[in-house]
Scaffold this motif. Structure first.
Motif, PDB file in Angstrom:
ATOM      1  N   THR A   3       0.806  -1.221   0.000  1.00 55.69           N
ATOM      2  CA  THR A   3       0.000   0.000   0.000  1.00 55.69           C
ATOM      3  C   THR A   3       0.839   1.272   0.000  1.00 55.69           C
ATOM      4  O   THR A   3       0.294   2.366  -0.041  1.00 55.69           O
ATOM      5  CB  THR A   3      -0.941   0.020   1.220  1.00 55.69           C
ATOM      6  N   ASP A   4       2.167   1.153   0.050  1.00 56.68           N
ATOM      7  CA  ASP A   4       3.034   2.335   0.083  1.00 56.68           C
ATOM      8  C   ASP A   4       2.954   3.147  -1.191  1.00 56.68           C
ATOM      9  O   ASP A   4       3.195   4.329  -1.189  1.00 56.68           O
ATOM     10  CB  ASP A   4       4.496   1.936   0.316  1.00 56.68           C
ATOM     11  N   GLY A   5       2.622   2.504  -2.290  1.00 57.99           N
ATOM     12  CA  GLY A   5       2.496   3.205  -3.559  1.00 57.99           C
ATOM     13  C   GLY A   5       3.692   2.989  -4.455  1.00 57.99           C
ATOM     14  O   GLY A   5       4.824   3.215  -4.067  1.00 57.99           O
ATOM     15  N   CYS A   6       3.434   2.513  -5.657  1.00 58.88           N
ATOM     16  CA  CYS A   6       4.453   2.348  -6.692  1.00 58.88           C
ATOM     17  C   CYS A   6       4.221   3.422  -7.741  1.00 58.88           C
ATOM     18  O   CYS A   6       3.101   3.818  -7.998  1.00 58.88           O
ATOM     19  CB  CYS A   6       4.325   0.978  -7.351  1.00 58.88           C
ATOM     20  N   ARG A   7       5.298   3.864  -8.338  1.00 59.92           N
ATOM     21  CA  ARG A   7       5.215   4.847  -9.416  1.00 59.92           C
ATOM     22  C   ARG A   7       5.909   4.279 -10.648  1.00 59.92           C
ATOM     23  O   ARG A   7       6.646   3.294 -10.557  1.00 59.92           O
ATOM     24  CB  ARG A   7       5.889   6.152  -8.998  1.00 59.92           C
ATOM     25  N   ALA A   8       5.683   4.908 -11.772  1.00 57.54           N
ATOM     26  CA  ALA A   8       6.352   4.478 -12.999  1.00 57.54           C
ATOM     27  C   ALA A   8       7.856   4.420 -12.750  1.00 57.54           C
ATOM     28  O   ALA A   8       8.411   5.309 -12.112  1.00 57.54           O
ATOM     29  CB  ALA A   8       6.029   5.436 -14.133  1.00 57.54           C
ATOM     30  N   GLY A   9       8.497   3.373 -13.203  1.00 56.93           N
ATOM     31  CA  GLY A   9       9.931   3.185 -12.992  1.00 56.93           C
ATOM     32  C   GLY A   9      10.237   2.282 -11.815  1.00 56.93           C
ATOM     33  O   GLY A   9      11.304   1.680 -11.761  1.00 56.93           O
ATOM     34  N   ASP A  10       9.321   2.214 -10.855  1.00 52.45           N
ATOM     35  CA  ASP A  10       9.521   1.315  -9.715  1.00 52.45           C
ATOM     36  C   ASP A  10       9.418  -0.128 -10.179  1.00 52.45           C
ATOM     37  O   ASP A  10       8.689  -0.450 -11.116  1.00 52.45           O
ATOM     38  CB  ASP A  10       8.474   1.557  -8.628  1.00 52.45           C
ATOM     39  N   ARG A  11      10.144  -0.991  -9.509  1.00 53.23           N
ATOM     40  CA  ARG A  11      10.114  -2.420  -9.818  1.00 53.23           C
ATOM     41  C   ARG A  11       9.651  -3.200  -8.607  1.00 53.23           C
ATOM     42  O   ARG A  11       9.795  -2.755  -7.470  1.00 53.23           O
ATOM     43  CB  ARG A  11      11.500  -2.912 -10.225  1.00 53.23           C
ATOM     44  N   LEU A  12       9.092  -4.370  -8.874  1.00 52.25           N
ATOM     45  CA  LEU A  12       8.731  -5.305  -7.815  1.00 52.25           C
ATOM     46  C   LEU A  12       9.611  -6.532  -7.957  1.00 52.25           C
ATOM     47  O   LEU A  12       9.609  -7.171  -9.015  1.00 52.25           O
ATOM     48  CB  LEU A  12       7.262  -5.739  -7.929  1.00 52.25           C
ATOM     49  N   CYS A  69      -3.761  -0.317  -8.177  1.00 52.10           N
ATOM     50  CA  CYS A  69      -4.936   0.500  -7.829  1.00 52.10           C
ATOM     51  C   CYS A  69      -4.475   1.882  -7.398  1.00 52.10           C
ATOM     52  O   CYS A  69      -3.562   2.011  -6.587  1.00 52.10           O
ATOM     53  CB  CYS A  69      -5.705  -0.163  -6.689  1.00 52.10           C
ATOM     54  N   ALA A  70      -5.122   2.905  -7.940  1.00 48.61           N
ATOM     55  CA  ALA A  70      -4.823   4.284  -7.558  1.00 48.61           C
ATOM     56  C   ALA A  70      -6.120   4.986  -7.192  1.00 48.61           C
ATOM     57  O   ALA A  70      -7.186   4.676  -7.735  1.00 48.61           O
ATOM     58  CB  ALA A  70      -4.139   5.032  -8.693  1.00 48.61           C
ATOM     59  N   GLU A  71      -6.014   5.936  -6.289  1.00 43.32           N
ATOM     60  CA  GLU A  71      -7.185   6.682  -5.864  1.00 43.32           C
ATOM     61  C   GLU A  71      -7.780   7.433  -7.050  1.00 43.32           C
ATOM     62  O   GLU A  71      -7.077   8.087  -7.816  1.00 43.32           O
ATOM     63  CB  GLU A  71      -6.785   7.679  -4.775  1.00 43.32           C
ATOM     64  N   GLY A  72      -9.086   7.278  -7.239  1.00 42.63           N
ATOM     65  CA  GLY A  72      -9.783   8.015  -8.273  1.00 42.63           C
ATOM     66  C   GLY A  72      -9.669   7.438  -9.677  1.00 42.63           C
ATOM     67  O   GLY A  72     -10.062   8.084 -10.632  1.00 42.63           O
ATOM     68  N   SER A  73      -9.118   6.229  -9.803  1.00 42.81           N
ATOM     69  CA  SER A  73      -9.033   5.643 -11.144  1.00 42.81           C
ATOM     70  C   SER A  73      -9.349   4.151 -11.093  1.00 42.81           C
ATOM     71  O   SER A  73      -9.325   3.538 -10.028  1.00 42.81           O
ATOM     72  CB  SER A  73      -7.639   5.863 -11.745  1.00 42.81           C
ATOM     73  N   PRO A  87       2.644   9.354 -14.777  1.00 48.48           N
ATOM     74  CA  PRO A  87       3.847   8.727 -14.233  1.00 48.48           C
ATOM     75  C   PRO A  87       4.061   9.018 -12.749  1.00 48.48           C
ATOM     76  O   PRO A  87       4.697   8.254 -12.054  1.00 48.48           O
ATOM     77  CB  PRO A  87       4.981   9.334 -15.058  1.00 48.48           C
ATOM     78  N   SER A  88       3.506  10.124 -12.254  1.00 48.91           N
ATOM     79  CA  SER A  88       3.726  10.490 -10.855  1.00 48.91           C
ATOM     80  C   SER A  88       2.627   9.961  -9.918  1.00 48.91           C
ATOM     81  O   SER A  88       2.739  10.089  -8.707  1.00 48.91           O
ATOM     82  CB  SER A  88       3.827  12.005 -10.719  1.00 48.91           C
ATOM     83  N   LEU A  89       1.574   9.374 -10.470  1.00 49.87           N
ATOM     84  CA  LEU A  89       0.473   8.878  -9.653  1.00 49.87           C
ATOM     85  C   LEU A  89       0.894   7.615  -8.900  1.00 49.87           C
ATOM     86  O   LEU A  89       1.365   6.661  -9.519  1.00 49.87           O
ATOM     87  CB  LEU A  89      -0.731   8.576 -10.545  1.00 49.87           C
ATOM     88  N   PRO A  90       0.759   7.587  -7.561  1.00 52.18           N
ATOM     89  CA  PRO A  90       1.133   6.385  -6.811  1.00 52.18           C
ATOM     90  C   PRO A  90       0.038   5.319  -6.879  1.00 52.18           C
ATOM     91  O   PRO A  90      -1.137   5.624  -6.773  1.00 52.18           O
ATOM     92  CB  PRO A  90       1.314   6.893  -5.380  1.00 52.18           C
ATOM     93  N   TYR A  91       0.454   4.081  -7.067  1.00 50.17           N
ATOM     94  CA  TYR A  91      -0.446   2.935  -7.143  1.00 50.17           C
ATOM     95  C   TYR A  91      -0.134   1.965  -6.019  1.00 50.17           C
ATOM     96  O   TYR A  91       1.035   1.686  -5.736  1.00 50.17           O
ATOM     97  CB  TYR A  91      -0.264   2.180  -8.469  1.00 50.17           C
ATOM     98  N   SER A  92      -1.168   1.436  -5.390  1.00 48.49           N
ATOM     99  CA  SER A  92      -1.007   0.299  -4.503  1.00 48.49           C
ATOM    100  C   SER A  92      -1.023  -0.947  -5.378  1.00 48.49           C
ATOM    101  O   SER A  92      -1.552  -0.926  -6.483  1.00 48.49           O
ATOM    102  CB  SER A  92      -2.147   0.225  -3.488  1.00 48.49           C
ATOM    103  N   VAL A  93      -0.439  -2.033  -4.870  1.00 47.74           N
ATOM    104  CA  VAL A  93      -0.323  -3.253  -5.660  1.00 47.74           C
ATOM    105  C   VAL A  93      -0.926  -4.422  -4.902  1.00 47.74           C
ATOM    106  O   VAL A  93      -0.625  -4.625  -3.725  1.00 47.74           O
ATOM    107  CB  VAL A  93       1.148  -3.584  -5.970  1.00 47.74           C
ATOM    108  N   VAL A  94      -1.796  -5.168  -5.577  1.00 44.90           N
ATOM    109  CA  VAL A  94      -2.321  -6.413  -5.035  1.00 44.90           C
ATOM    110  C   VAL A  94      -1.622  -7.539  -5.786  1.00 44.90           C
ATOM    111  O   VAL A  94      -1.636  -7.575  -7.017  1.00 44.90           O
ATOM    112  CB  VAL A  94      -3.852  -6.518  -5.204  1.00 44.90           C
ATOM    113  N   VAL A  95      -0.985  -8.439  -5.019  1.00 45.42           N
ATOM    114  CA  VAL A  95      -0.261  -9.566  -5.599  1.00 45.42           C
ATOM    115  C   VAL A  95      -1.026 -10.836  -5.253  1.00 45.42           C
ATOM    116  O   VAL A  95      -1.307 -11.092  -4.076  1.00 45.42           O
ATOM    117  CB  VAL A  95       1.176  -9.664  -5.032  1.00 45.42           C
ATOM    118  N   VAL A  96      -1.377 -11.617  -6.268  1.00 44.54           N
ATOM    119  CA  VAL A  96      -2.076 -12.884  -6.075  1.00 44.54           C
ATOM    120  C   VAL A  96      -1.252 -13.957  -6.771  1.00 44.54           C
ATOM    121  O   VAL A  96      -0.830 -13.781  -7.909  1.00 44.54           O
ATOM    122  CB  VAL A  96      -3.502 -12.841  -6.676  1.00 44.54           C
ATOM    123  N   SER A  97      -1.015 -15.051  -6.056  1.00 41.99           N
ATOM    124  CA  SER A  97      -0.224 -16.132  -6.623  1.00 41.99           C
ATOM    125  C   SER A  97      -0.814 -17.472  -6.216  1.00 41.99           C
ATOM    126  O   SER A  97      -1.465 -17.578  -5.173  1.00 41.99           O
ATOM    127  CB  SER A  97       1.224 -16.022  -6.121  1.00 41.99           C
TER     128      SER A  97
END
Length: 107
Positions: free
Chosen positions: A13-22, A39-43, A74-84
């Motif tokens: 939930t910290d937020g990923c931005r363009a260029g960030d890697r997992l 997931c990003a707020e408002g989108s 590119p500056s919008l922070p996204y949370s990431v849900v990982v399912v495996s």
């Protein structure tokens, strides 16, 4: 969000931005089938993006490599849900972080 049955989930939930890697590491003896949803707020959510990680291997996808032109900003922070379908280790790597620094800290 997931289409998998019998899955393992986590969220960053910290937020990923363009260029960030997992950093995704499959420690298991079988192939991991992973879905990433951003997931990003408002989108609307982006994804799920599906990856296959062979046993005892790693992948480090970047947000823009997966989402491409679907990124709103590119500056919008996204949370990431990982399912495996099998447990994987997940570590975010911010684009502005020195790569040698996170390699040393992981040892």
């Amino acid at each position: 969000m997931s289409t998998m049955v019998g899955n393992w989930k986590m969220a960053i939930t910290d937020g990923c931005r363009a260029g960030d890697r997992l950093g995704l590491f499959n420690l298991g003896s079988g192939t991991a089938h992973v879905e990433l949803t951003f997931c990003a707020e408002g989108s609307q959510p982006l994804g799920p993006f599906r990856l296959t990680i062979p046993p005892q291997r790693t992948q480090s996808p970047a947000l823009e490599d997966l989402a491409g032109s679907d990124l709103r900003s590119p500056s919008l922070p996204y949370s990431v849900v990982v399912v495996s379908d099998t447990p994987v280790l997940v570590q975010p790597h911010p684009a502005d972080q020195d790569a040698s620094k996170w390699r040393r800290s992981a040892a």
